[in-house]
Write a protein that holds these residues in place. Sequence first.
Motif, mmCIF file in Angstrom:
data_model
loop_
_atom_site.group_PDB
_atom_site.id
_atom_site.type_symbol
_atom_site.label_atom_id
_atom_site.label_comp_id
_atom_site.label_asym_id
_atom_site.label_seq_id
_atom_site.Cartn_x
_atom_site.Cartn_y
_atom_site.Cartn_z
ATOM 1 N N ILE A 140 0.808 -1.237 -0.189
ATOM 2 C CA ILE A 140 -0.040 -0.047 0.161
ATOM 3 C C ILE A 140 0.849 1.221 0.137
ATOM 4 N N SER A 141 2.091 1.193 0.602
ATOM 5 C CA SER A 141 3.084 2.343 0.726
ATOM 6 C C SER A 141 3.380 2.515 -0.567
ATOM 7 N N ALA A 142 3.865 1.239 -1.356
ATOM 8 C CA ALA A 142 4.392 1.762 -2.767
ATOM 9 C C ALA A 142 3.454 2.033 -3.832
ATOM 10 N N LEU A 143 2.244 1.622 -3.601
ATOM 11 C CA LEU A 143 1.125 1.819 -4.579
ATOM 12 C C LEU A 143 -0.176 2.523 -3.701
ATOM 13 N N ILE A 164 3.117 6.050 7.591
ATOM 14 C CA ILE A 164 4.089 6.022 8.874
ATOM 15 C C ILE A 164 5.140 4.927 8.471
ATOM 16 N N TRP A 165 4.631 3.955 8.018
ATOM 17 C CA TRP A 165 5.764 2.596 7.774
ATOM 18 C C TRP A 165 6.869 3.370 6.790
ATOM 19 N N ARG A 171 13.610 6.840 6.914
ATOM 20 C CA ARG A 171 14.696 7.539 8.012
ATOM 21 C C ARG A 171 15.495 6.652 8.392
ATOM 22 N N ARG A 172 15.314 5.092 8.381
ATOM 23 C CA ARG A 172 16.289 4.117 8.864
ATOM 24 C C ARG A 172 17.413 3.934 7.692
#
Length: 181
Positions: A140-143, A164-165, A171-172
């Motif tokens: 879901i983050s990627a798309l 958030i993920w 950041r990591r």
Amino acid sequence: MNEAPVDLSFKNIICLADTWKEEPSRGLRPSKRNSEMKYESRSLRLNNNNITELHDLQVTVSHFLAEPSQLTWLDLSFNKISHIDQVLCDLKELRVLYLHGNSIYIQSEVDRLGLLPHLHTLTLHGNVIETNKAYRTRIISALPGLKRMDFSAVTQQERVLAKIWCHSNNRRSRGRKETLQ
């Protein structure tokens, strides 16, 4: 989009070039053909075969469809596909893509599908990547344009968690790069 799909499912196809000598299955609503005997459909079923590679996908789509650039729905479920080939990203009108029940194991390859501006429905369950605990959030983050994933609606809460993920992982990875320099 109301035309019946061109159905090449359950044909024991191993390589997409094998489809060119196949006759699509006739459904309850037979697909219309144009004067060149190409189907006036925007949907293609290649599910439940033994396909491993997609490099001949464009030629296959052009072989069967009157308007190959207008393909909007593609079912490649239950094959033996292990990689999301770049050729899928050339299907710019694609809205629905079924890839469930394959052997996809590199989650970052799903990011390529972000190049599909209209993609709103995707299935990937039943692939090795599903075992990753952040699987759904990562996809879901990627798309972010997905409305449905694995036959379930993408909720607003999932979109928030995906942001958030993504922020946390960016950041990591920046921190790791700074440590390496």
